[in-house]
Design a protein around this motif. Structure first.
Motif, PDB file in Angstrom:
ATOM      1  N   PRO A  83     -26.238 -21.416  -8.071  1.00 56.59           N
ATOM      2  CA  PRO A  83     -25.597 -21.642  -9.368  1.00 56.59           C
ATOM      3  C   PRO A  83     -25.887 -23.030  -9.961  1.00 56.59           C
ATOM      4  N   GLN A  84     -25.872 -24.051  -9.146  1.00 55.48           N
ATOM      5  CA  GLN A  84     -26.160 -25.405  -9.630  1.00 55.48           C
ATOM      6  C   GLN A  84     -27.621 -25.522 -10.081  1.00 55.48           C
ATOM      7  N   LEU A  85     -28.520 -24.948  -9.304  1.00 57.35           N
ATOM      8  CA  LEU A  85     -29.937 -24.961  -9.640  1.00 57.35           C
ATOM      9  C   LEU A  85     -30.189 -24.194 -10.941  1.00 57.35           C
ATOM     10  N   TRP A  86     -29.524 -23.040 -11.083  1.00 59.56           N
ATOM     11  CA  TRP A  86     -29.665 -22.221 -12.287  1.00 59.56           C
ATOM     12  C   TRP A  86     -29.175 -22.999 -13.514  1.00 59.56           C
ATOM     13  N   LEU A  87     -28.018 -23.598 -13.405  1.00 62.99           N
ATOM     14  CA  LEU A  87     -27.467 -24.353 -14.530  1.00 62.99           C
ATOM     15  C   LEU A  87     -28.379 -25.509 -14.922  1.00 62.99           C
ATOM     16  N   SER A  88     -28.952 -26.179 -13.929  1.00 59.13           N
ATOM     17  CA  SER A  88     -29.840 -27.300 -14.241  1.00 59.13           C
ATOM     18  C   SER A  88     -31.139 -26.814 -14.885  1.00 59.13           C
ATOM     19  N   TRP A 141     -31.085 -23.881 -16.851  1.00 66.43           N
ATOM     20  CA  TRP A 141     -30.689 -23.217 -18.087  1.00 66.43           C
ATOM     21  C   TRP A 141     -30.454 -24.183 -19.237  1.00 66.43           C
ATOM     22  N   THR A 153     -35.323 -18.712 -11.850  1.00 69.76           N
ATOM     23  CA  THR A 153     -34.810 -19.540 -10.760  1.00 69.76           C
ATOM     24  C   THR A 153     -34.675 -18.723  -9.478  1.00 69.76           C
ATOM     25  N   ASN A 175     -26.764 -22.963  -3.162  1.00 69.03           N
ATOM     26  CA  ASN A 175     -26.983 -23.946  -4.223  1.00 69.03           C
ATOM     27  C   ASN A 175     -27.522 -23.305  -5.514  1.00 69.03           C
TER      28      ASN A 175
END
Length: 78
Positions: A42-47, A49, A31, A40
């Motif tokens: 952390p949100q992109l990473w979580l989506s 992961w 990512t 943004n």
């Protein structure tokens, strides 16, 4: 912490933890390289992961027996 899982569940717990940690690290690096690190991120990473983990966990459970078989042929016991 006191142990709470029965021994028979150890391979599944191992697969869950291994796949979770590995997919977390790999999706984070992918990512960051693809989108850069920004507000943004952390949100992109979580989506990225969570779906990766959903693929990685069953993959580890399926692949692990083959890897163990290969290792039993190439690792020498002393």
């Amino acid at each position: 912490m006191k142990p709470f899982l029965p021994k028979r569940l150890e391979p599944y717990a191992f697969g869950l933890l291994l796949s979770g940690m590995m997919s977390f690290l790999v999706s984070g690096m992918s990512t960051a390289l693809a989108a850069g690190v920004h507000a943004n991120f952390p949100q992109l990473w979580l989506s990225a992961w969570l779906p990766s983990w959903a693929i990685a966990f069953p993959s580890v459970l399926v692949v692990a027996p083959f890897v163990r078989r290969i290792l039993s042929r190439i690792v020498r016991s002393n």
